[in-house]
Design a protein around this motif. Structure first.
Motif, PDB file in Angstrom:
ATOM      1  N   SER A   1      -3.331   4.613  -0.897  1.00 26.67           N
ATOM      2  CA  SER A   1      -4.092   3.366  -0.776  1.00 26.67           C
ATOM      3  C   SER A   1      -4.097   2.921   0.675  1.00 26.67           C
ATOM      4  CB  SER A   1      -3.478   2.280  -1.666  1.00 26.67           C
ATOM      5  OG  SER A   1      -2.120   2.072  -1.331  1.00 26.67           O
ATOM      6  N   ASN A   2      -5.198   2.301   1.074  1.00 25.97           N
ATOM      7  CA  ASN A   2      -5.393   1.974   2.486  1.00 25.97           C
ATOM      8  C   ASN A   2      -5.794   0.514   2.656  1.00 25.97           C
ATOM      9  OD1 ASN A   2      -5.133   4.801   3.326  1.00 25.97           O
ATOM     10  ND2 ASN A   2      -7.133   5.079   2.356  1.00 25.97           N
TER      11      ASN A   2
ATOM     12  N   ILE B   1       4.028  -1.004   4.068  1.00 31.80           N
ATOM     13  CA  ILE B   1       2.767  -0.270   4.007  1.00 31.80           C
ATOM     14  C   ILE B   1       3.077   1.198   4.267  1.00 31.80           C
ATOM     15  CG2 ILE B   1       0.512   0.092   5.086  1.00 31.80           C
ATOM     16  CD1 ILE B   1       0.349  -2.840   5.625  1.00 31.80           C
TER      17      ILE B   1
ATOM     18  N   SER C   1       0.770   3.723   3.909  1.00 28.32           N
ATOM     19  CA  SER C   1      -0.506   4.421   3.916  1.00 28.32           C
ATOM     20  C   SER C   1      -0.474   5.597   4.885  1.00 28.32           C
ATOM     21  CB  SER C   1      -1.629   3.453   4.301  1.00 28.32           C
ATOM     22  OG  SER C   1      -2.845   4.132   4.481  1.00 28.32           O
TER      23      SER C   1
ATOM     24  N   TYR D   1       0.865  -1.185   0.000  1.00 31.12           N
ATOM     25  CA  TYR D   1       0.000   0.000   0.000  1.00 31.12           C
ATOM     26  C   TYR D   1       0.897   1.230   0.000  1.00 31.12           C
ATOM     27  CZ  TYR D   1      -3.638  -3.277   1.456  1.00 31.12           C
ATOM     28  OH  TYR D   1      -4.501  -4.338   1.520  1.00 31.12           O
TER      29      TYR D   1
END
Length: 520
Positions: free
Chosen positions: A50-51, A383, A385, A46
C-alpha cells in the motif's frame, strides 16, 4: 410461606497442589491486558504493497535518504583519511557510496527480497579496509594521493574477489537452507545484535558535540512521542504529521542552531576535533565536491588483487550477509510482511554479492548490507511502503551525480545523525525482543541461548576492535605471501590475470612480467 428443609451444600474440595491455579496479579495502574502474540504489527498506516500519496512518498523518501546519508558520511570520514585521502577524495567516495546504494537498493526491492530495505555501505568493512591501509607503507609513495589511489585499488581487488563468496552462498541455495533453521529463539539475538551492535554510532558520537547532539536527541523524543499525544485534540492531522515528519523538523531546527553557533564564533578557539564535529563548515565537502561527476568503472585505476587482503575482506562479506539476514526479518515485521522464506533469502544474498562486485568495479571501498537505521525509520513513521524506498533511490543517484547539492546535506554535523540513530537502532533491537513472544519465555534453555548469544554478539567484536587498535592488525595473521600482485608500474589487466591463473607459474612469469606468483 414456610422455609423448606434443604440439605447443606457440600464443603469445597481443595485442588491438588499441582493443579492449583497460579495467582494472577492485578494489572498496574495504566497497564493494559495481556496481549496475545501477533505475527504482524497492527499500527501500520501503510504496509509493503500500500502506498501513501505522492507528496508523502516524496517527503518520506527524502527522509530515508537523509538518514542513510549520515552513516555514509561517518564511514567515509573513518576510512578515507586513514587511506591517505583528502576532502576531495572523501567527497568522491561519498558519491560512489550513494550511487551504488541506489543501484543495490533497486536490485533488492525489485528482484531480491522485495522488502522496503535500503542497501548502504556497511561498517563491517571498516576493519579490513583499515588493515589494508596500514599494510601499505606510506614511504613507498611520493605523496598521500598516490598512496590513497594504491590503497583504493587494493581494496577494490579484495572486494571483487570476496564478493564471489556471497554469490556462491546465495545462488547455490546454501544460505536458504541455513536460514530455514531460524527459530524465534535464534531470531531474537540475531535481530537484537543487528540493532545493538552499532552502539558506537549512537551516543558516543553524540557526546563529541553535546551542545548539538543532546538537544537533537531530546527534541526528537519530545516531538515524536509527546506532541502527538497531548496535542491530538487540536486537530487529528497533528498526530500523523508529527509521527511521520518530525525528524525532518528536528533536523532543520538543530542544523540551523548549529549554523548560528558556527557563525557566532562559538567554535573559533576550540580543538580541531571539536570543530570537526560541531561546525557546519568544517567538512570542506561543499568546496571540494564537483558540480557534476558520474561514478564510472575503475575510476581510481585498475584493481590490485592480493590473497591476504581478499581473505580478510571475505570475513566482512560474511558478516554483512548475517547482518542483512537479521535485518530482513526485522523489516518484514515493521513493514507488515510475512517472514522471508529460505529461497528468497538465498536470492537476496546472491544479489548482495553482485552488488559488492559492482561496488568493487565502481570504486566504492566498502561493501553494502541492509541499512539498519532505515529499518528503524519504518517503525518510527509507521509506513512500510516499498514505493517510498524505491523513490529514495532517485535521491541517492541524483545527489551522487550532482555533487554540490549532495555535499550541502552531507555537511550536517554528524552528532545530529548520531542522535537519530540512538532512537532508530533501539527500535530495531526492540523488534528483536518482540520475537520472544513466539517462544517459551520461561524455558531456561531459551534464556540460556538468548543471553549467551546477546552477550557474545556484542562482546566478541569489542575484542577484535581493541586488538586491532593496539596492534595495528587483526589477531589472525599468517606469513603467507601474495598470490597475485600487480606491479605499481605495470598494473595487471583482466586478460593477463586470466592468463596467469590458467598457466603454470614459470610460464606465467615468462609470459607477463607484471604478474608475480608466490607459493603460499
Amino acid at each position: 410461606m414456610g422455609e423448606t428443609n434443604q440439605p447443606p451444600p457440600p464443603p469445597p474440595v481443595a485442588a491438588p497442589p499441582s493443579m492449583m491455579p497460579m495467582p494472577m496479579m492485578a494489572p498496574a495502574v495504566g497497564a493494559g491486558a495481556i496481549h496475545p502474540p501477533h505475527e504482524q504489527f497492527h499500527h501500520l498506516a501503510y504496509c509493503v504493497h500500500s502506498n501513501p500519496s505522492w507528496v508523502q512518498v516524496a517527503a518520506l523518501a527524502f527522509l530515508h535518504y537523509l538518514v542513510m546519508l549520515g552513516s555514509t558520511v561517518m564511514l567515509a570520514s573513518t576510512i578515507v583519511p586513514a587511506m591517505g585521502g583528502n576532502a576531495g577524495d572523501k567527497a568522491r567516495v561519498i558519491q560512489s557510496f550513494l550511487f551504488m546504494s541506489g543501484i543495490n537498493t533497486m536490485l533488492q526491492t525489485l528482484i531480491g527480497t522485495r522488502l522496503p530495505t535500503i542497501m548502504n555501505a556497511s561498517f563491517a568493512f571498516v576493519v579490513p579496509v583499515l588493515s589494508i591501509a596500514r599494510d601499505i607503507d606510506s614511504n613507498d609513495f611520493t605523496n598521500n594521493h598516490q598512496r590513497f589511489l594504491h590503497t583504493m585499488r587494493t581494496t577494490q581487488g579484495a572486494l571483487i574477489v570476496a564478493s564471489i563468496l556471497n554469490m556462491i552462498l546465495g545462488f547455490s541455495t546454501i544460505w536458504g537452507a541455513y536460514a530455514k533453521k531460524f527459530s524465534p529463539v535464534i531470531m531474537t539475538p540475531v535481530v537484537c545484535v543487528v540493532g545493538l551492535g552499532l552502539f558506537e554510532l549512537g551516543f558516543p558520537q553524540v557526546g563529541k558535540c553535546v551542545e548539538i547532539g543532546l538537544p537533537m536527541l531530546i527534541l526528537a523524543v519530545i516531538v515524536q512521542q509527546y506532541v502527538p499525544r497531548y496535542f491530538s485534540h487540536i486537530h487529528e492531522r497533528i498526530t500523523y504529521l508529527f509521527e511521520r515528519y518530525s525528524l525532518l523538523l528536528c533536523i532543520g531546527i538543530v542544523w540551523a542552531f548549529a549554523a548560528i553557533l558556527t557563525a557566532a564564533g562559538a567554535y573559533n578557539h576550540v580543538s580541531p576535533k571539536t570543530q570537526q564535529h560541531c561546525r557546519t563548515d568544517k567538512s570542506f565537502l561543499m568546496s571540494s565536491a564537483p558540480w557534476i561527476k558520474i561514478p564510472y568503472p575503475f575510476q581510481w585505476g585498475t584493481p590490485i588483487f592480493t590473497a591476504g587482503h581478499s581473505f580478510g575482506m571475505m570475513g566482512a562479506v560474511l558478516v554483512g550477509a548475517f547482518e542483512s539476514t537479521g535485518a530482513h526479518f526485522a523489516t518484514a515485521r515493521l513493514a507488515g510482511a510475512t517472514p522471508p522464506p529460505g529461497h528468497v533469502l538465498s536470492r537476496s544474498v546472491g544479489l548482495q554479492g553482485i552488488g559488492m562486485f559492482l561496488e568493487g568495479i565502481f570504486g566504492a571501498p566498502a561493501g553494502s548490507s541492509v541499512s539498519v537505521e532505515n529499518i528503524g525509520l519504518l517503525g518510527l513513521t509507521k509506513i512500510g511502503s516499498r514505493r517510498v524506498i524505491q523513490i529514495s533511490t532517485g535521491f541517492m543517484i541524483f545527489f551522487s551525480i550532482f555533487g554540490k547539492f549532495g555535499a550541502f546535506f552531507a555537511s550536517i554535523p554528524l552528532p545530529i545523525f548520531a542522535a537519530i540513530y540512538c532512537i532508530l537502532f533501539g527500535i530495531v533491537a526492540a523488534v528483536g525482543v518482540s520475537f520472544m513472544q513466539f517462544a517459551n519465555k520461561n524455558s531456561m534453555r531459551n534464556i540460556y541461548i538468548i543471553g549467551l548469544s546477546l552477550f557474545l554478539g556484542i562482546s566478541a567484536p569489542q575484542y577484535f576492535n581493541e586488538y586491532t587498535s593496539s596492534a595495528g592488525r587483526g589477531p589472525a595473521r599468517t606469513n603467507a605471501g601474495w598470490v597475485f600482485e600487480a606491479s605499481p608500474l605495470t598494473p595487471i589487466k583482466f586478460t593477463n590475470f586470466c592468463t596467469c591463473i590458467t598457466h603454470l607459474p614459470s610460464a606465467c612469469v615468462d609470459a607477463f612480467s607484471g604478474c608475480h606468483i608466490f607459493v603460499l
